[in-house]
Design an enzyme around this catalytic site. Structure first.
Site, PDB file in Angstrom:
ATOM      1  N   CYS A 160      35.042  40.710  39.053  1.00  0.00           N
ATOM      2  CA  CYS A 160      35.253  41.004  40.469  1.00  0.00           C
ATOM      3  C   CYS A 160      35.566  42.484  40.662  1.00  0.00           C
ATOM      4  O   CYS A 160      35.022  43.135  41.561  1.00  0.00           O
ATOM      5  CB  CYS A 160      36.384  40.137  41.018  1.00  0.00           C
ATOM      6  SG  CYS A 160      36.625  40.306  42.803  1.00  0.00           S
ATOM      7  N   CYS A 161      36.454  43.038  39.817  1.00  0.00           N
ATOM      8  CA  CYS A 161      36.784  44.462  39.921  1.00  0.00           C
ATOM      9  C   CYS A 161      35.566  45.333  39.625  1.00  0.00           C
ATOM     10  O   CYS A 161      35.380  46.387  40.242  1.00  0.00           O
ATOM     11  CB  CYS A 161      37.917  44.800  38.954  1.00  0.00           C
ATOM     12  SG  CYS A 161      39.547  44.210  39.467  1.00  0.00           S
ATOM     13  N   CYS A 193      44.886  39.307  44.559  1.00  0.00           N
ATOM     14  CA  CYS A 193      45.443  39.669  43.253  1.00  0.00           C
ATOM     15  C   CYS A 193      46.729  40.489  43.355  1.00  0.00           C
ATOM     16  O   CYS A 193      47.138  41.134  42.391  1.00  0.00           O
ATOM     17  CB  CYS A 193      44.400  40.425  42.431  1.00  0.00           C
ATOM     18  SG  CYS A 193      42.896  39.468  42.104  1.00  0.00           S
ATOM     19  N   CYS A 221      42.259  47.884  37.186  1.00  0.00           N
ATOM     20  CA  CYS A 221      41.100  47.334  37.869  1.00  0.00           C
ATOM     21  C   CYS A 221      39.789  47.691  37.187  1.00  0.00           C
ATOM     22  O   CYS A 221      38.755  47.128  37.512  1.00  0.00           O
ATOM     23  CB  CYS A 221      41.071  47.823  39.320  1.00  0.00           C
ATOM     24  SG  CYS A 221      40.912  49.608  39.457  1.00  0.00           S
ATOM     25  N   CYS A 229      44.131  44.429  46.109  1.00  0.00           N
ATOM     26  CA  CYS A 229      43.441  43.432  46.924  1.00  0.00           C
ATOM     27  C   CYS A 229      44.369  42.249  47.215  1.00  0.00           C
ATOM     28  O   CYS A 229      45.245  41.921  46.408  1.00  0.00           O
ATOM     29  CB  CYS A 229      42.186  42.943  46.203  1.00  0.00           C
ATOM     30  SG  CYS A 229      40.906  44.201  45.995  1.00  0.00           S
TER      31      CYS A 229
END
Length: 239
Positions: A116-117, A200, A223, A197
């Protein structure tokens, strides 16, 4: 000149310099080339943003909107940029095609935070920095993991990364914010000393590390924007 040698020479030159001097030199360094600042507009970002505004408010500032940030962060970014007179804030978002292909339901972070990062931060930043020779960050040594040995200047792939606040601590940041009456991120007062985010980031309890609320209950602590040789920093890998 090889980038490692360039970084070593600048670290030697600025071993006794204050943050403003390091920043001013980085922005004016002909040998370094074209430089941008990368800012999360997070809990402590206003310090370096204010310094930038005092030196050159037209400095390119890259803000990564992952499309999963707190609404407070998005509004804070606009408010701070306006208050400080920053004239070249570039809001960067992940590739629409990539998001549709890899995270169409917005749940990738639940299965793989690294992926995702990479999708929402690392790749968009790489694209945004493509035409720059160096970039400025707000990282500090007191923050955990590999940051304990953070230099002022470092080689980062084919670029130079500059960390003017490397040797600053929480007291330095607090004093600077109060001295210049700078606006704080609204979530700081709600127990978020480090803000990323929404999915998280969690509140931090009294006595916990300031970054304990980032990717809580996992080994992940970066990240992926700050990494070496393609490897993300993980808790316990380095002193």
């Amino acid at each position: 000149m090889p980038l490692n040698e360039f970084a070593e020479r600048r670290n030697l030159l600025h071993r006794d310099s204050d943050a403003q001097t390091v920043l001013r030199h980085a922005l004016d360094d002909i040998q370094l080339g074209k430089v941008a600042m990368v800012s999360s507009f997070g809990a402590e970002s206003v310090v370096l943003l204010h310094m930038i505004s005092q030196i050159n408010p037209a400095t390119p500032v890259i803000f990564l909107d992952t499309e999963m940030l707190f609404p407070e962060t998005l509004q804070y970014q606009k408010d701070v940029a306006k208050k400080l007179g920053l004239t070249d804030v570039r809001v960067v978002t992940p590739s629409r095609a990539a998001v549709l292909a890899e995270d169409v339901d917005g749940l990738l972070h639940q299965a793989d935070t690294d992926a995702c990062c990479d999708l929402r931060k690392t790749r968009p930043l790489a694209a945004a920095l493509k035409d720059f020779d160096g970039w400025i960050t707000g990282r500090k040594r007191y923050q955990n993991g590999q940051r304990a040995a953070l230099p002022l200047f470092e080689k980062d792939g084919d670029k130079i990364k500059v960390n003017p606040l490397a040797n600053w601590g929480p007291a330095d940041l607090k004093a600077y914010i109060e001295k210049h009456n700078l606006p704080r991120h609204p979530l700081v007062a709600q127990g978020y000393p480090s803000i990323g985010c929404m999915p998280c980031t969690s509140r931090v309890n009294a006595g916990e590390d300031p970054r304990a609320g980032r990717w809580r209950n996992s080994e992940k602590e970066e990240c992926g924007i700050h990494f070496e040789n393609g490897k993300m920093v993980r808790r316990g890998q380095a002193a």
